[in-house]
Write a protein that holds these residues in place. Structure first.
Motif, mmCIF file in Angstrom:
data_model
loop_
_atom_site.group_PDB
_atom_site.id
_atom_site.type_symbol
_atom_site.label_atom_id
_atom_site.label_comp_id
_atom_site.label_asym_id
_atom_site.label_seq_id
_atom_site.Cartn_x
_atom_site.Cartn_y
_atom_site.Cartn_z
ATOM 1 N N ASN A 1 0.841 -1.182 0.000
ATOM 2 C CA ASN A 1 0.000 0.000 0.000
ATOM 3 C C ASN A 1 0.886 1.245 0.000
ATOM 4 O O ASN A 1 1.716 1.402 0.881
ATOM 5 C CB ASN A 1 -0.876 -0.031 1.255
ATOM 6 C CG ASN A 1 -1.825 1.129 1.351
ATOM 7 O OD1 ASN A 1 -1.626 2.160 0.723
ATOM 8 N ND2 ASN A 1 -2.856 0.969 2.135
ATOM 9 N N PRO A 2 0.730 2.146 -1.000
ATOM 10 C CA PRO A 2 1.617 3.301 -1.081
ATOM 11 C C PRO A 2 1.483 4.262 0.093
ATOM 12 O O PRO A 2 2.312 5.121 0.284
ATOM 13 C CB PRO A 2 1.221 3.980 -2.387
ATOM 14 C CG PRO A 2 -0.134 3.503 -2.686
ATOM 15 C CD PRO A 2 -0.251 2.129 -2.076
ATOM 16 N N THR A 3 0.429 4.123 0.883
ATOM 17 C CA THR A 3 0.290 5.029 2.009
ATOM 18 C C THR A 3 1.050 4.539 3.233
ATOM 19 O O THR A 3 1.046 5.205 4.246
ATOM 20 C CB THR A 3 -1.193 5.252 2.375
ATOM 21 O OG1 THR A 3 -1.759 4.013 2.777
ATOM 22 C CG2 THR A 3 -1.954 5.838 1.223
ATOM 23 N N LYS B 1 0.056 13.060 -3.617
ATOM 24 C CA LYS B 1 0.281 11.614 -3.532
ATOM 25 C C LYS B 1 0.808 11.083 -4.857
ATOM 26 O O LYS B 1 1.744 10.264 -4.871
ATOM 27 C CB LYS B 1 -1.007 10.899 -3.132
ATOM 28 C CG LYS B 1 -1.397 11.169 -1.678
ATOM 29 C CD LYS B 1 -2.577 10.353 -1.242
ATOM 30 C CE LYS B 1 -3.867 11.035 -1.599
ATOM 31 N NZ LYS B 1 -5.050 10.365 -1.019
ATOM 32 N N ASN B 2 0.255 11.553 -5.967
ATOM 33 C CA ASN B 2 0.739 11.111 -7.279
ATOM 34 C C ASN B 2 2.190 11.518 -7.501
ATOM 35 O O ASN B 2 2.987 10.744 -8.035
ATOM 36 C CB ASN B 2 -0.147 11.659 -8.399
ATOM 37 C CG ASN B 2 -1.489 10.975 -8.458
ATOM 38 O OD1 ASN B 2 -1.666 9.868 -7.964
ATOM 39 N ND2 ASN B 2 -2.460 11.644 -9.056
ATOM 40 N N ALA C 1 4.431 9.334 -5.314
ATOM 41 C CA ALA C 1 4.475 7.982 -5.882
ATOM 42 C C ALA C 1 5.381 7.947 -7.108
ATOM 43 O O ALA C 1 6.142 6.995 -7.303
ATOM 44 C CB ALA C 1 3.067 7.511 -6.236
ATOM 45 N N SER C 2 5.339 9.004 -7.923
ATOM 46 C CA SER C 2 6.193 9.052 -9.118
ATOM 47 C C SER C 2 7.670 9.121 -8.756
ATOM 48 O O SER C 2 8.520 8.752 -9.558
ATOM 49 C CB SER C 2 5.815 10.243 -10.014
ATOM 50 O OG SER C 2 6.333 11.455 -9.491
ATOM 51 N N GLN D 1 8.332 7.262 -3.555
ATOM 52 C CA GLN D 1 8.255 7.487 -2.118
ATOM 53 C C GLN D 1 7.012 6.828 -1.529
ATOM 54 O O GLN D 1 6.008 6.646 -2.196
ATOM 55 C CB GLN D 1 8.213 8.992 -1.819
ATOM 56 C CG GLN D 1 9.443 9.732 -2.257
ATOM 57 C CD GLN D 1 10.676 9.269 -1.523
ATOM 58 O OE1 GLN D 1 10.688 9.152 -0.304
ATOM 59 N NE2 GLN D 1 11.724 8.988 -2.275
ATOM 60 N N LYS D 2 7.101 6.510 -0.256
ATOM 61 C CA LYS D 2 5.979 6.004 0.533
ATOM 62 C C LYS D 2 5.697 7.044 1.616
ATOM 63 O O LYS D 2 6.577 7.791 2.012
ATOM 64 C CB LYS D 2 6.330 4.672 1.185
ATOM 65 C CG LYS D 2 6.878 3.633 0.236
ATOM 66 C CD LYS D 2 5.793 2.945 -0.509
ATOM 67 C CE LYS D 2 6.368 1.778 -1.295
ATOM 68 N NZ LYS D 2 6.074 1.840 -2.695
#
Length: 96
Positions: free
Chosen positions: A2-4, A29-30, A33-34, A37-38
């Motif tokens: 989970n990216p979060t 968040k995008n 993510a690019s 990073q978390k």
């Protein structure tokens, strides 16, 4: 994963205060993510106590509010400005 979930080994924890209807939160968040990073997402629209903690910590009421380690980055525009200046990447690498 989970990216979060913040698990950037050796790097400072990224905490992002958000709400469900915030387009700048989605953009932040995008962007993170690019960059691979978390982060740990704290939804202030679901928990009024978290909103109070965010305001006390950031001295701002808008979302997102982004922290890298103990440093308050600010909102999405602030984070992008730091990225353009080359300061964001340096901050992300402090724990490495």
């Amino acid at each position: 994963m989970n990216p979060t979930q913040s698990d950037n080994a050796g790097q400072p924890e990224i905490v992002m205060y958000t709400s469900a209807t915030c387009p700048y939160c989605v953009a932040a968040k995008n962007f993170l993510a690019s960059k691979g990073q978390k982060w740990r997402e704290v939804r202030i629209d679901l928990d009024p106590a978290e909103r109070e903690r965010m305001v006390a910590r950031a001295k701002r009421t808008s979302v997102p509010q982004i922290f890298i380690g103990e440093e308050h980055v600010g909102g999405y525009d602030d984070m992008i400005a730091m990225h353009r200046d080359g300061r964001l990447e340096a901050l992300l690498e402090l724990g490495a």
